[in-house]
Write an enzyme that holds these catalytic residues in place. Sequence first.
Site, PDB file in Angstrom:
ATOM      1  N   GLN A   1      16.252 -21.489 -14.877  1.00  0.00           N
ATOM      2  CA  GLN A   1      16.035 -19.949 -14.119  1.00  0.00           C
ATOM      3  C   GLN A   1      17.031 -19.200 -14.099  1.00  0.00           C
ATOM      4  OE1 GLN A   1      14.304 -21.616 -10.467  1.00  0.00           O
ATOM      5  NE2 GLN A   1      15.676 -20.045  -9.325  1.00  0.00           N
TER       6      GLN A   1
ATOM      7  N   HIS B   1      10.377 -22.745  -2.368  1.00  0.00           N
ATOM      8  CA  HIS B   1      10.627 -23.209  -3.881  1.00  0.00           C
ATOM      9  C   HIS B   1       9.343 -23.508  -4.573  1.00  0.00           C
ATOM     10  CE1 HIS B   1      13.104 -23.780  -7.204  1.00  0.00           C
ATOM     11  NE2 HIS B   1      12.978 -25.168  -7.129  1.00  0.00           N
TER      12      HIS B   1
ATOM     13  N   CYS C   1      11.610 -19.083  -9.625  1.00  0.00           N
ATOM     14  CA  CYS C   1      11.062 -20.355  -9.623  1.00  0.00           C
ATOM     15  C   CYS C   1       9.562 -20.364  -9.873  1.00  0.00           C
ATOM     16  CB  CYS C   1      11.395 -21.151  -8.535  1.00  0.00           C
ATOM     17  SG  CYS C   1      11.089 -20.485  -6.931  1.00  0.00           S
TER      18      CYS C   1
END
Length: 458
Positions: free
Chosen positions: A263, A405, A269
Site C-alpha cells: 500500500q 488495520h 489497507c
Amino acid sequence: MAPLLKALWLLLLLQPAALVPIKPEADDEQARDLSSPELLPLARFALDTYNYGRAAGMRAELGAIRGSARRAGRGSLFSLQATMEEPPCNDPLVCPFPVTKKTMLCSFEVLAELGKHALLWRDCGPLNAKEYRNETQRSFLPMLDKDPLPQGFSVKMAALFKDFMTAYNKTYKSREEAQWRFTIFARNMIRAQKIQALDRGTAQYGITKFSDLTEKEFQTVFLNPLLEKEPGRQMRLAKSINDPAPPEWDWRKKGAVTKVKDQGMCGSCWAFSVTGNVEGQWFLKRGTLLSLSEQELLDCDKMDKACMGGLPSSAYTAIKNLGGLETEDDYSYQGHVQACNFSAQMAKVYINDSVQLSRNENKLAAWLAQKGPISVAINAFGMQFYRHGIAHPLRPLCSRWFIDHAVLLVGYGNRSNIPYWAIKNSWGTDWGEEGYYYLHRGSGACGVNTMASSAVVD
C-alpha cells in the site's frame, strides 16, 4: 549523544496504546483493598520502572503505599498510589525534576497476568503541587525521558542502525535527520524487546523496515483510524456453515490469493483487504484469479477517505454502485488520490452484495474453508516490529476496542500445536513472513473476529 541517552531508556517500559486505564469485564470481581505486605512486591516493581537507568544516588525511594486489586481476564489489575522520595539533583539530563529533594505522589496501574507484570498507566507529580503533571498518554511509551542508559549501549545500537540502513536502503536528507532517525530507531528496538517479552506466542519482534518511524508516524501513514471511530454500514448476517471446519486450510495453495501487494505510504489497507476478498470470491465463482484495482477505490469511492482510511462495508457498496472493479493492469496503484478514471466497460469483476460474518472463530474457519478468504480488521499492536512466528499479545495490550488495520484471512492451521490464522497484509513482501502475518486463533486475539465480512458474487 546526550539527547539520545536521555531519551532511549524510557522504551524499556511498556505502556500499551489500548489501555487508559482498563475497565473490568462484567464478570470481574469488585476491587478489594490490599494490605501493605500484599502491595509491596508490586510497589517495588513500580519503583524499579520509575528508577530504571538512574545512577546510584539518583534513585527515588519508596514511601507510603496503598492500593487495591481486581480481576482482569486471566490476571489481576492493581491500582496503586505511592509516594516517591526524590533525591536532591540539579542536572536536567538526569533528574526529571531538577530541584532539591522533594516527595512525589504517583498513581500506577499494573497488570499481573501469567506470571508477568506490565505497567499500563502512570501519573506522577509533586505532592505539594496544585495540579499533578499528568503524563498519561495513549502510547506504548511511558513518561520521564531524562535518565541515562548503560555505558556502551549507544555504540551497539549504532552498529544495528548501520545494518538497518543497508538492509532497507535507507537514506536521509541531512545529518540532523539521520541522528533523529537513529534516536527513534534505538527507542523502537527497546520497545520491540518489551513487546517480545510480553508475547505468549512464537512471534519474533525486532528490526523491520518501519523501525525508524515514531509510533505516531507509523499509525498516521500505515494504519486506518476510521475502523475504530466509525461503525460503518450494517450488513446482513451471512448464513452459517453447518459443517465443521477442516483441521487446516490455505487458499494460497488452491490458487485463490494474488501476490502480496504494498500500500506504500498511504492508509489504504481497507481497499487491499476488500479487493483481496473480491479476488477470492470471483475465483471461486468464475475460476479465474484476477488482481484487482485498489486505486479505483481510492479515486472513486466517495464514502471512504482514500489514504486517510476507509471501511470495508463502504467499499463493498462503492464497488456495487460503480458497477465493478477494473484489474490492477488496467487501473494501476499509485498510492495517492487521483481523479476517478473508472470505466464500466473496463470492469472485469462485479459483486452482488456483501455480508457480515460470525464472531465465532470456529464458524469463521468453517466459512473460510467453504467460501474463500475473509476481509477482517484487527488491532495492529506490535505489527510495526513483527518479523515472523505466531503473534499472541496479552489481551489488554491488543484490545478489540482499538481496531486500526484491515487485512485478509487466507487460511488457518497449527504450528507446534499453536492454532493460527494466516493473514495476508499489504506492506510488501519485505515485511513479516514474506508479507504474511500469523496471529493466534481461538482467543479473539487483537479483535480478529470483530469485523469479518465478505463480498457476495452470484
